[in-house]
Design a protein around this motif. Structure first.
Motif, PDB file in Angstrom:
ATOM      1  N   ALA A 282      39.601  19.310  51.968  1.00 14.61           N
ATOM      2  CA  ALA A 282      39.296  18.527  53.175  1.00 14.61           C
ATOM      3  C   ALA A 282      39.756  19.256  54.433  1.00 14.61           C
ATOM      4  CB  ALA A 282      39.956  17.153  53.080  1.00 14.61           C
ATOM      5  N   LYS A 283      40.927  19.887  54.374  1.00  8.79           N
ATOM      6  CA  LYS A 283      41.424  20.644  55.530  1.00  8.79           C
ATOM      7  C   LYS A 283      40.501  21.823  55.849  1.00  8.79           C
ATOM      8  CE  LYS A 283      46.308  19.578  54.659  1.00  8.79           C
ATOM      9  NZ  LYS A 283      47.626  20.143  54.253  1.00  8.79           N
ATOM     10  N   LEU A 284      40.009  22.477  54.817  1.00 15.25           N
ATOM     11  CA  LEU A 284      39.115  23.615  55.040  1.00 15.25           C
ATOM     12  C   LEU A 284      37.799  23.150  55.648  1.00 15.25           C
ATOM     13  CD1 LEU A 284      39.714  25.709  51.779  1.00 15.25           C
ATOM     14  CD2 LEU A 284      40.846  25.895  54.004  1.00 15.25           C
ATOM     15  N   LYS A 285      37.290  22.027  55.191  1.00 11.32           N
ATOM     16  CA  LYS A 285      36.061  21.473  55.782  1.00 11.32           C
ATOM     17  C   LYS A 285      36.282  21.108  57.247  1.00 11.32           C
ATOM     18  CE  LYS A 285      34.281  19.469  51.462  1.00 11.32           C
ATOM     19  NZ  LYS A 285      33.966  18.201  50.750  1.00 11.32           N
ATOM     20  N   ASP A 286      37.432  20.506  57.533  1.00  7.95           N
ATOM     21  CA  ASP A 286      37.742  20.140  58.915  1.00  7.95           C
ATOM     22  C   ASP A 286      37.837  21.372  59.812  1.00  7.95           C
ATOM     23  OD1 ASP A 286      37.825  17.478  58.237  1.00  7.95           O
ATOM     24  OD2 ASP A 286      40.015  17.373  58.076  1.00  7.95           O
ATOM     25  N   ALA A 287      38.194  22.515  59.199  1.00  2.00           N
ATOM     26  CA  ALA A 287      38.311  23.764  59.959  1.00  2.00           C
ATOM     27  C   ALA A 287      36.969  24.494  60.085  1.00  2.00           C
ATOM     28  CB  ALA A 287      39.330  24.680  59.295  1.00  2.00           C
ATOM     29  N   GLY A 288      35.908  23.889  59.562  1.00  2.00           N
ATOM     30  CA  GLY A 288      34.583  24.470  59.735  1.00  2.00           C
ATOM     31  C   GLY A 288      33.991  25.134  58.520  1.00  2.00           C
ATOM     32  N   ALA A 289      34.756  25.199  57.425  1.00  2.00           N
ATOM     33  CA  ALA A 289      34.232  25.841  56.220  1.00  2.00           C
ATOM     34  C   ALA A 289      33.227  24.936  55.529  1.00  2.00           C
ATOM     35  CB  ALA A 289      35.368  26.169  55.259  1.00  2.00           C
ATOM     36  N   GLU A 290      32.317  25.551  54.810  1.00  3.88           N
ATOM     37  CA  GLU A 290      31.415  24.827  53.924  1.00  3.88           C
ATOM     38  C   GLU A 290      32.012  24.892  52.518  1.00  3.88           C
ATOM     39  OE1 GLU A 290      27.134  25.672  54.323  1.00  3.88           O
ATOM     40  OE2 GLU A 290      27.740  27.106  55.871  1.00  3.88           O
ATOM     41  N   VAL A 291      32.109  23.757  51.872  1.00  3.27           N
ATOM     42  CA  VAL A 291      32.658  23.687  50.519  1.00  3.27           C
ATOM     43  C   VAL A 291      31.650  22.949  49.645  1.00  3.27           C
ATOM     44  CG1 VAL A 291      34.576  22.966  49.069  1.00  3.27           C
ATOM     45  CG2 VAL A 291      35.008  23.651  51.430  1.00  3.27           C
ATOM     46  N   VAL A 292      31.126  23.644  48.644  1.00  2.00           N
ATOM     47  CA  VAL A 292      30.086  23.055  47.807  1.00  2.00           C
ATOM     48  C   VAL A 292      30.517  23.066  46.344  1.00  2.00           C
ATOM     49  CG1 VAL A 292      28.237  23.732  49.381  1.00  2.00           C
ATOM     50  CG2 VAL A 292      28.896  25.276  47.532  1.00  2.00           C
ATOM     51  N   GLU A 293      30.106  22.050  45.627  1.00  2.00           N
ATOM     52  CA  GLU A 293      30.383  21.990  44.193  1.00  2.00           C
ATOM     53  C   GLU A 293      29.402  22.883  43.452  1.00  2.00           C
ATOM     54  OE1 GLU A 293      30.372  18.659  40.624  1.00  2.00           O
ATOM     55  OE2 GLU A 293      31.018  18.062  42.646  1.00  2.00           O
ATOM     56  N   ILE A 294      29.925  23.680  42.539  1.00  2.00           N
ATOM     57  CA  ILE A 294      29.081  24.569  41.752  1.00  2.00           C
ATOM     58  C   ILE A 294      29.303  24.293  40.266  1.00  2.00           C
ATOM     59  CG2 ILE A 294      29.150  26.361  43.531  1.00  2.00           C
ATOM     60  CD1 ILE A 294      31.073  27.935  41.712  1.00  2.00           C
ATOM     61  N   ASP A 295      28.377  24.772  39.453  1.00  3.24           N
ATOM     62  CA  ASP A 295      28.442  24.582  38.009  1.00  3.24           C
ATOM     63  C   ASP A 295      28.377  25.947  37.344  1.00  3.24           C
ATOM     64  OD1 ASP A 295      28.283  23.828  35.396  1.00  3.24           O
ATOM     65  OD2 ASP A 295      26.409  22.692  35.577  1.00  3.24           O
ATOM     66  N   LEU A 296      29.454  26.328  36.684  1.00  2.00           N
ATOM     67  CA  LEU A 296      29.494  27.612  35.994  1.00  2.00           C
ATOM     68  C   LEU A 296      28.901  27.548  34.592  1.00  2.00           C
ATOM     69  CD1 LEU A 296      33.057  28.792  37.101  1.00  2.00           C
ATOM     70  CD2 LEU A 296      30.864  29.679  37.902  1.00  2.00           C
ATOM     71  N   GLY A 297      28.518  26.347  34.168  1.00  2.49           N
ATOM     72  CA  GLY A 297      27.874  26.189  32.867  1.00  2.49           C
ATOM     73  C   GLY A 297      28.743  25.457  31.871  1.00  2.49           C
ATOM     74  N   ASP A 298      28.094  24.637  31.034  1.00  2.00           N
ATOM     75  CA  ASP A 298      28.833  23.878  30.025  1.00  2.00           C
ATOM     76  C   ASP A 298      29.572  24.783  29.048  1.00  2.00           C
ATOM     77  OD1 ASP A 298      27.844  21.580  31.163  1.00  2.00           O
ATOM     78  OD2 ASP A 298      26.244  21.309  29.689  1.00  2.00           O
ATOM     79  N   ASP A 299      29.040  25.978  28.836  1.00  2.00           N
ATOM     80  CA  ASP A 299      29.633  26.895  27.869  1.00  2.00           C
ATOM     81  C   ASP A 299      30.564  27.920  28.509  1.00  2.00           C
ATOM     82  OD1 ASP A 299      27.667  28.292  29.242  1.00  2.00           O
ATOM     83  OD2 ASP A 299      27.117  29.515  27.500  1.00  2.00           O
TER      84      ASP A 299
END
Length: 484
Positions: A282-299
């Motif tokens: 949340a602090k990084l987002k407030d500082a202007g960063a984009e933070v996205v959820e990624i999926d490295l794969g079930d395996d």
């Protein structure tokens, strides 16, 4: 105006590498005064088991020479007169290199490891040899021969390992920086537990010549310090590269895109660690960063496990055998094996030596090395490219430092699991050869450090350090330990 550090030794042990180098260069403090203050503090806190070897006369002689050179107008390099500790798996011609064993106690290699030589060439004073898990084989910091390295924030807690003495010495303000080694997390784990910055360079960026191996496919030396700026300076010294950090106030995290993979890195994590992680996002987002959820794969975790551990265990015996032969050590692999403490013998007898119950066959080793590891590397490359991210963020360790006595089993999120899970979040990127840096992101309710890791693209170390400096400035620093 230069700050006056001469009035009390209490100020001196809090200096960072860059502060100490500047103070020595401009005459605010002499190298001899600084070294003496750190030696005195180490004597007072010797029970931390941060070091195996310190020769005070050698330290003071080197510091006096640094002062003589400065008086003559000769600054030897960016680390002129600054005491730096090195893990006792790194060859030093003037100090013993035991690798944490009893069978090599007192052994002096004929020449320095390449990275130790680079420190001396930059003007550093080698302060001593840090304690470590024997043969760098463990994650808690326990050495059966030289004692458990003690956490600077809570004397009843471990430092992590294998570079536990480095974490204890930097976090405990015994030295401003220390050099460790990282195969599956041995720099970043103790950095996280001990409240300091720990950097694993891309595999191959730092020369490993003269450093005792576990598995050369993964091994890399790296630094611990108390700021990203210090780590970047040390990286520049070792690699001979230029120093370029995002230190300008005009630069920010705006437009920097991060990814986080909760399915991979938050599937087993203590609640307080997870909460601190999300607060940091949340602090990084407030500082202007984009933070996205990624999926490295079930395996992903299965792939990482199968790629990593067969290589790790299979390479130990041949690579240690080659190392002791190259440095003309007075012992063989078998001598080292026979002298191991129980905590390390457990792993070697189970998976390292031929005939062991879980010994890795050549065929399985080759499959992990030539098929699974490249697949893991490609998985990372695809994740960076597909999501347009510059770094992956996650809690360095899924728990805070566990109590001393913890070695084979730890409790995470209320579950008892093998202690290898201490490195569950960090070993995969080590296997893939990526650069990673752990920085403090807060303290638990019990006052224990919690680390945030940033993993970058392979070979993109300078950019990762640049981003980490910005992230650290947003998150702020944690208090120094107040235990003695």
């Amino acid at each position: 105006m230069s700050k006056d550090f001469t009035n009390t030794s209490k100020n001196l042990h809090d200096l960072t590498v860059t502060e100490a180098a500047a103070a020595i260069k401009d005459g605010s403090v002499s190298a001899s005064t600084y070294a003496a203050a750190l030696l005195s503090r180490n004597r007072d806190l010797k029970g931390r088991n941060a070091f195996i070897t310190i020769y005070e006369d050698v330290v003071l002689e080197a510091a006096a020479k640094a002062d003589e050179h400065r008086s003559a107008g000769k600054i030897l390099g960016p680390l002129h007169g600054v005491p730096i500790a090195v893990k006792d798996s790194m060859n030093t011609f003037d100090l013993p290199t035991s690798i944490g064993t009893k069978v090599l106690a007192g052994f002096r290699p004929k020449k320095d490891a390449t990275i130790v030589a680079s420190l001396r060439n930059a003007g550093a004073v080698i302060f001593g040899k840090n304690n470590l898990v024997e043969m760098s084989y463990g994650l808690t910091g326990l050495n059966a021969h030289y004692g458990q390295a003690v956490n600077p924030y809570d004397l009843t807690r471990v430092t992590g390992g294998s570079s536990g003495g480095a974490g204890a010495s930097v976090g405990g303000r015994l030295v401003p920086a220390a050099f460790g080694g990282d195969t599956v997390g041995s720099i970043r784990v103790p950095a996280s537990f001990s409240g300091v910055v720990g950097f694993r360079p891309s595999t191959g960026r730092w020369a490993g010549t003269g450093v005792a191996p576990i598995a050369n496919t993964f091994d890399t030396p790296g630094p611990m310090a108390r700021s990203v700026a210090d780590v970047a300076l040390l990286d520049a010294v070792v690699t001979g590269s230029s120093l370029s950090l995002a230190s300008s106030s005009a630069k920010s995290l705006k437009g920097v895109r991060f990814g986080f993979a909760p399915q991979t890195h938050l599937d087993l994590v203590d609640q307080e660690v997870e909460r601190t992680f999300y607060e940091s996002l949340a602090k990084l987002k407030d500082a202007g960063a984009e933070v996205v959820e990624i999926d490295l794969g079930d395996d992903f975790q299965t792939l990482a496990y199968q790629a990593n551990w067969p290589i790790f265990f299979h390479e130990t015996m041949p690579h240690v055998t080659e190392y002791v032969k190259e440095i003309q050590a007075p012992v063989s692999f078998d001598d080292i094996y026979k002298g191991l403490g129980a905590n390390v013998d457990f792993f070697w007898s189970d998976a390292v030596v031929p005939g062991a119950p879980n010994y890795v066959s050549v065929a399985d080793y080759q499959h992990s090395l030539n098929v699974l590891r490249p697949s893991l590397q490609q998985r990372y490359a695809d994740a960076f490219r597909a999501n347009g991210i510059e770094a992956i963020l996650f809690p360095t360790t899924p728990l805070v430092a566990p109590p001393i006595g913890t070695n084979s089993v730890v409790t995470i999120a209320g579950k008892e699991v093998p202690a290898l899970n201490i490195a569950k979040n960090v070993f995969a990127s080590s296997c893939a050869g990526l650069p990673g840096i752990s920085i403090p992101m807060g303290l638990s309710s019990g006052g224990l450090p919690i680390g945030l890791e940033l993993d970058g693209k392979a070979g993109d170390d300078v950019r990762l350090l640049d981003i980490a400096a910005l992230v650290s400035s947003v998150l702020g620093s944690i208090p120094a330990p107040n235990v003695n």
